[in-house]
Design a protein around this motif. Structure first.
Motif, short mmCIF file in Angstrom:
data_model
loop_
_atom_site.label_atom_id
_atom_site.label_comp_id
_atom_site.label_asym_id
_atom_site.label_seq_id
_atom_site.Cartn_x
_atom_site.Cartn_y
_atom_site.Cartn_z
N LEU A 83 15.88 98.60 19.80
CA LEU A 83 15.61 97.44 20.66
C LEU A 83 14.23 97.55 21.30
CD1 LEU A 83 19.12 97.14 22.31
CD2 LEU A 83 18.03 95.36 20.92
N ARG A 84 13.85 98.75 21.70
CA ARG A 84 12.53 98.94 22.32
C ARG A 84 11.40 98.68 21.32
NH1 ARG A 84 14.44 104.40 25.61
NH2 ARG A 84 15.90 103.27 26.98
N ALA A 85 11.72 98.84 20.03
CA ALA A 85 10.75 98.53 18.98
C ALA A 85 10.89 97.07 18.52
CB ALA A 85 10.97 99.46 17.79
N ASP A 86 11.73 96.30 19.21
CA ASP A 86 11.99 94.90 18.88
C ASP A 86 12.52 94.71 17.47
OD1 ASP A 86 11.28 93.80 21.41
OD2 ASP A 86 9.17 94.08 20.90
N ASP A 87 13.23 95.71 16.97
CA ASP A 87 13.88 95.61 15.67
C ASP A 87 15.34 95.25 15.89
OD1 ASP A 87 14.75 95.80 13.07
OD2 ASP A 87 13.77 97.73 12.66
N VAL A 88 15.58 93.98 16.14
CA VAL A 88 16.92 93.51 16.49
C VAL A 88 17.90 93.71 15.34
CG1 VAL A 88 18.29 91.49 17.14
CG2 VAL A 88 16.07 91.89 18.22
N ARG A 89 17.43 93.46 14.12
CA ARG A 89 18.34 93.60 12.97
C ARG A 89 18.84 95.04 12.83
NH1 ARG A 89 15.94 89.90 7.99
NH2 ARG A 89 16.09 87.90 9.09
N ALA A 120 15.86 93.48 28.34
CA ALA A 120 14.40 93.64 28.28
C ALA A 120 13.86 93.09 26.97
CB ALA A 120 14.05 95.12 28.43
N ALA A 121 14.59 93.31 25.87
CA ALA A 121 14.17 92.77 24.57
C ALA A 121 14.20 91.24 24.58
CB ALA A 121 15.06 93.32 23.46
N LEU A 122 15.22 90.66 25.21
CA LEU A 122 15.29 89.20 25.31
C LEU A 122 14.15 88.64 26.15
CD1 LEU A 122 19.15 88.65 25.77
CD2 LEU A 122 17.79 88.43 23.68
N LYS A 123 13.80 89.36 27.19
CA LYS A 123 12.66 88.95 28.04
C LYS A 123 11.38 88.92 27.21
CE LYS A 123 10.65 88.42 32.22
NZ LYS A 123 10.98 87.35 33.18
N ARG A 124 11.16 89.94 26.39
CA ARG A 124 9.95 90.00 25.56
C ARG A 124 9.93 88.87 24.54
NH1 ARG A 124 11.25 95.49 25.82
NH2 ARG A 124 12.09 95.51 23.68
N LYS A 125 11.10 88.37 24.18
CA LYS A 125 11.18 87.27 23.22
C LYS A 125 11.03 85.91 23.90
CE LYS A 125 13.72 89.46 19.47
NZ LYS A 125 12.68 89.17 18.46
#
Length: 271
Positions: A67-73, A165-170
């Protein structure tokens, strides 16, 4: 037609399986404290649960990294895998739950004040799910390494913190106050976060929808594990005080009322 190849039998010492699994070590770890044969079932199942606690913590930390790498899949794949581990964990209650009170009492006294409540790895699991409480560190003070690890985990982001945090970055409107909250406290529901999930479920981003469903699966399976624990305790010992001096069924009933990832449940009313 070629003849089937026979398996290699002689490795000139230990086997690769033994080197990898350490099976001979695992099978020395069951030390009964009573002479009742039913205790072995209880002991092995408890140890299996401990291994699953550790595996789940490993998987959720891996999901945090993704998630911190924004790799949601990748995170969704990891979370889906962990849900299968939770299902196996819940199934482990069945043999214990089928013990009659007389059968459980036949070795219960040998446990003394020992209780699953004192499991450091289970506490780590709860912390990763956002169920934080500084008071829960107290039972682990006698094991310095575990206490130190839990103290660190208490102050670190939970899995859900990393999701938000990942959703915020998106670009979703996750309040900064939620992200900057005191991480040593239990997560409390947010109306704004609830609307973020409602927007995701109304939207077309398949990856984020899968993320929400994977988290909901985990929350549901964790709730089931807690409820199965409650039922197993009710069935084997009624309302007696727990082996560790806890309130037993009353304590477990209180814990089953808490839901992890709360907005994923309430947001569905707005979709």
């Amino acid at each position: 037609m070629s003849c089937p190849v026979s398996p290699k039998l002689d490795f000139g010492g230990t086997t690769p399986y033994e080197d990898y699994v350490h099976a001979s070590v695992l099978h020395t770890l069951q030390q009964q404290w009573s002479k009742d044969p039913r205790e072995m079932s209880f002991l092995v199942i408890t140890q299996v649960m401990e291994l699953y606690f550790g595996l789940l913590c490993f998987e959720w930390r891996q999901a945090q990294t993704e998630l911190r790498a924004d790799d949601v899949r990748a995170a969704v794949r990891t979370l889906r895998r962990s849900d299968l581990h939770l299902q196996a964990l819940s199934a482990a209650w069945r043999p214990i739950a089928r013990m009659t009170p007389t059968e459980f009492n036949s070795f219960r006294d040998a446990l003394g004040e020992g209780s699953g409540f004192q499991s450091g790895m289970y506490r780590e699991m709860e912390f990763l799910l956002g169920e934080k409480s500084a008071s829960m560190l107290v039972p682990h003070r006698a094991v310095p390494a575990m206490h130190e690890q839990l103290e660190k985990s208490l102050a670190l982001p939970s899995l859900y913190d990393d999701v938000l945090a990942a959703l915020k970055r998106k670009g979703f409107d996750v309040p900064q106050s939620v992200l900057d909250r005191d991480l040593t406290k239990a997560y409390e529901p947010s109306a704004e976060v609830e609307q973020v999930w409602a927007a995701i479920y109304r939207g077309n981003d398949r990856d984020l929808l899968e993320l929400g469903e994977a988290l909901t699966d985990i929350a549901e399976e964790f709730a089931r594990w807690r409820y199965d624990h409650l039922l197993a305790t009710r069935r084997s010992m009624g309302s007696k005080v727990g082996t560790g001096g806890s309130a037993g069924v009353a304590w477990l009933e209180k814990r089953t009322q808490r839901a992890v990832f709360p907005e994923l449940w309430t947001a569905r009313s707005y979709v």
